[in-house]
Design a protein around this motif. Structure first.
Motif, mmCIF file in Angstrom:
data_model
loop_
_atom_site.group_PDB
_atom_site.id
_atom_site.type_symbol
_atom_site.label_atom_id
_atom_site.label_comp_id
_atom_site.label_asym_id
_atom_site.label_seq_id
_atom_site.Cartn_x
_atom_site.Cartn_y
_atom_site.Cartn_z
ATOM 1 N N GLU A 30 0.792 -1.226 0.000
ATOM 2 C CA GLU A 30 0.000 0.000 0.000
ATOM 3 C C GLU A 30 0.820 1.269 0.000
ATOM 4 O OE1 GLU A 30 -2.457 -0.083 3.397
ATOM 5 O OE2 GLU A 30 -3.757 -1.636 2.583
ATOM 6 N N GLY A 122 -4.582 7.198 4.240
ATOM 7 C CA GLY A 122 -5.409 8.282 3.716
ATOM 8 C C GLY A 122 -5.111 9.602 4.384
ATOM 9 N N THR A 129 -4.494 9.232 -3.150
ATOM 10 C CA THR A 129 -5.453 10.015 -2.352
ATOM 11 C C THR A 129 -5.593 11.407 -2.954
ATOM 12 O OG1 THR A 129 -4.695 8.810 -0.399
ATOM 13 C CG2 THR A 129 -6.023 10.773 -0.014
ATOM 14 N N VAL A 149 -15.668 3.333 -0.839
ATOM 15 C CA VAL A 149 -15.276 1.939 -0.560
ATOM 16 C C VAL A 149 -13.785 1.914 -0.214
ATOM 17 C CG1 VAL A 149 -15.234 -0.418 -1.470
ATOM 18 C CG2 VAL A 149 -16.985 1.197 -2.263
ATOM 19 N N GLY A 150 -13.441 1.426 0.974
ATOM 20 C CA GLY A 150 -12.042 1.453 1.424
ATOM 21 C C GLY A 150 -11.731 2.865 1.901
ATOM 22 N N GLY A 152 -10.449 4.116 4.661
ATOM 23 C CA GLY A 152 -9.204 4.420 5.381
ATOM 24 C C GLY A 152 -9.466 5.422 6.496
ATOM 25 N N VAL A 155 -10.910 10.311 4.624
ATOM 26 C CA VAL A 155 -10.592 11.619 4.044
ATOM 27 C C VAL A 155 -11.478 11.973 2.847
ATOM 28 C CG1 VAL A 155 -8.650 10.648 2.710
ATOM 29 C CG2 VAL A 155 -8.682 13.071 3.216
ATOM 30 N N LEU A 156 -11.755 10.999 1.965
ATOM 31 C CA LEU A 156 -12.548 11.308 0.764
ATOM 32 C C LEU A 156 -14.002 11.575 1.139
ATOM 33 C CD1 LEU A 156 -11.163 8.520 -1.636
ATOM 34 C CD2 LEU A 156 -10.296 10.844 -1.305
ATOM 35 N N ILE A 173 -12.950 -2.743 5.336
ATOM 36 C CA ILE A 173 -12.870 -4.057 5.972
ATOM 37 C C ILE A 173 -11.984 -4.039 7.222
ATOM 38 C CG2 ILE A 173 -13.347 -5.589 4.019
ATOM 39 C CD1 ILE A 173 -10.368 -5.659 3.437
ATOM 40 N N SER A 199 -17.026 -5.199 3.470
ATOM 41 C CA SER A 199 -16.816 -4.936 2.049
ATOM 42 C C SER A 199 -18.177 -4.629 1.407
ATOM 43 C CB SER A 199 -16.119 -6.143 1.412
ATOM 44 O OG SER A 199 -15.768 -5.846 0.075
ATOM 45 N N ASN A 214 -10.568 3.766 -3.794
ATOM 46 C CA ASN A 214 -9.117 3.890 -3.941
ATOM 47 C C ASN A 214 -8.508 2.705 -3.182
ATOM 48 O OD1 ASN A 214 -6.471 4.596 -4.114
ATOM 49 N ND2 ASN A 214 -6.597 6.352 -2.720
HETATM 50 N N1 SAH Z 1 -9.841 6.107 0.776
HETATM 51 C C1 SAH Z 1 -8.571 6.380 1.410
HETATM 52 C C2 SAH Z 1 -7.859 5.116 1.849
HETATM 53 C C3 SAH Z 1 -7.433 4.199 0.730
HETATM 54 S S1 SAH Z 1 -6.449 2.807 1.303
HETATM 55 C C4 SAH Z 1 -7.707 7.216 0.486
HETATM 56 O O1 SAH Z 1 -8.112 7.449 -0.652
HETATM 57 O O2 SAH Z 1 -6.632 7.645 0.887
HETATM 58 C C5 SAH Z 1 -7.448 1.442 0.882
HETATM 59 C C6 SAH Z 1 -8.379 1.016 1.989
HETATM 60 O O3 SAH Z 1 -9.202 -0.001 1.434
HETATM 61 C C7 SAH Z 1 -7.701 0.379 3.215
HETATM 62 O O4 SAH Z 1 -8.099 1.086 4.363
HETATM 63 C C8 SAH Z 1 -8.211 -1.062 3.220
HETATM 64 O O5 SAH Z 1 -8.441 -1.561 4.521
HETATM 65 C C9 SAH Z 1 -9.512 -0.947 2.445
HETATM 66 N N2 SAH Z 1 -9.988 -2.154 1.726
HETATM 67 C C10 SAH Z 1 -9.258 -3.068 1.038
HETATM 68 N N3 SAH Z 1 -10.084 -3.986 0.469
HETATM 69 C C11 SAH Z 1 -11.373 -3.622 0.770
HETATM 70 C C12 SAH Z 1 -12.660 -4.149 0.461
HETATM 71 N N4 SAH Z 1 -12.817 -5.249 -0.276
HETATM 72 N N5 SAH Z 1 -13.757 -3.517 0.940
HETATM 73 C C13 SAH Z 1 -13.627 -2.401 1.712
HETATM 74 N N6 SAH Z 1 -12.427 -1.865 2.041
HETATM 75 C C14 SAH Z 1 -11.315 -2.445 1.576
#
Ligand code: SAH
Length: 282
Positions: A30, A122, A129, A149-150, A152, A155-156, A173, A199, A214
């Motif tokens: 990551e 994030g 990001t 989705v995801g 973190g 922030v978004l 998750i 998820s 992201n």
């Molecule tokens: N949205 C933030 C963080 C991105 S990092 C930004 O743009 O900076 C990606 C994040 O996705 C992590 O926190 C990780 O735990 C989450 N993630 C990974 N697979 C996922 C899934 N299948 N469903 C939901 N979250 C997930």
């Protein structure tokens, strides 16, 4: 969440550094820190697959020498690293992302986001990001329903809230991220953000005008059918977490799920892309 830190010494540094960043991103790493001797790369401990790592063909190239080792990083250390290296970032003079211990920006920045990253990803320091924030600044948000989705650090989702989105659901998750996104949402007075741990299953059957994801290439490929079906007809999907070379593959997957490619943006080969769902598609 514990992380695995992989330390690579590369001689010469280029092009090996760029090649390893791309290969490790494909394995779910990551974040990356370029050092004087090579690279430090971080992956969440459950995602770490030693066999897959040792199978990377570039470990045995005639073009460069590689020394590698890895170690588990306790959450406390990870936290300390973030806090030490955390400086505010600004996207297009419109959106600042900073820590609680940084001073407030002057009056000209409309979106001042305060993030205490703890163990979550994030802070705005990663190119992806920033690319996502950049896309959001161009999107009309009033009356929109958003799924992040995801999330973190959240922030978004927080920027969408500040831009006036009608409803926002943020999912992750990772239990640390779930806690951290809730804390940051409150800190930025965006308590209306619904944060869920899980998820796409935790929003099944629901539809949103804007879906953000992201994550990374493999997760995006796997989740694409669910991301597409979570969009209303005419809605926008914005994705990032992948490299320029993976865009063609992702476009193909998105097209087979009824999504039209609109545009892409890049920073240091990291890429974000915007798709829209055909009106009248299930
Ligand atoms: N949205 C933030 C963080 C991105 S990092 C930004 O743009 O900076 C990606 C994040 O996705 C992590 O926190 C990780 O735990 C989450 N993630 C990974 N697979 C996922 C899934 N299948 N469903 C939901 N979250 C997930």
């Amino acid at each position: 969440m514990k992380y695995v830190r992989c330390i690579l010494e590369l001689q010469p540094l280029q092009p090996a550094t760029d090649i390893f960043i791309a290969a490790l991103a494909d394995l779910g790493f990551e974040s990356f820190e370029e050092t004087q001797k090579g690279l430090k790369a971080y992956i969440q401990e459950p995602e770490w697959d030693e066999t897959a790592f040792l199978d990377i063909p570039y470990l045995n190239s005639e073009l460069w020498k590689v020394n590698h080792r890895w170690e588990v990083v306790a959450p406390e250390n990870w936290n300390a690293v973030w806090e030490r290296d955390y400086t505010p970032i600004t996207v297009r003079e419109q959106c600042m992302v900073r820590a609680p211990f940084h001073p407030e920006p002057g009056g000209d920045i409309p979106y001042d986001i305060v993030i205490s990253p703890k163990m979550s990803f994030g802070t705005g320091h990663h190119q992806t990001t920033r690319l996502m924030l950049d896309y959001l600044l161009d999107l009309p948000m009033a009356d929109k329903s958003v799924l992040d989705v995801g999330t973190g650090t959240g922030v978004l989702a927080i920027l969408c809230g500040m831009q006036g989105a009608k409803t926002i659901t943020a999912i992750d998750i990772d239990p640390w991220s779930y806690e951290n996104a809730m804390e940051n949402a409150r800190r930025n007075r965006q308590d209306m953000i619904e944060v869920l741990q899980g998820s796409m299953g935790c929003v099944s059957g629901r539809e949103f005008d804007v879906v953000l994801a992201n994550i990374n290439k493999n997760a995006l490929v796997e989740l694409m059918p669910e991301l597409a079906s979570a969009l209303t007809g005419g809605g926008s999907l914005i994705i990032s977490g992948f490299y320029r070379n993976d865009l063609a593959h992702l476009k193909g997957v998105a097209a087979s799920d009824g999504l039209d490619f609109c545009s892409c943006r890049e920073s240091d080969s990291w890429t974000a892309a915007n798709f829209s769902k055909k009106v009248g598609t299930a």
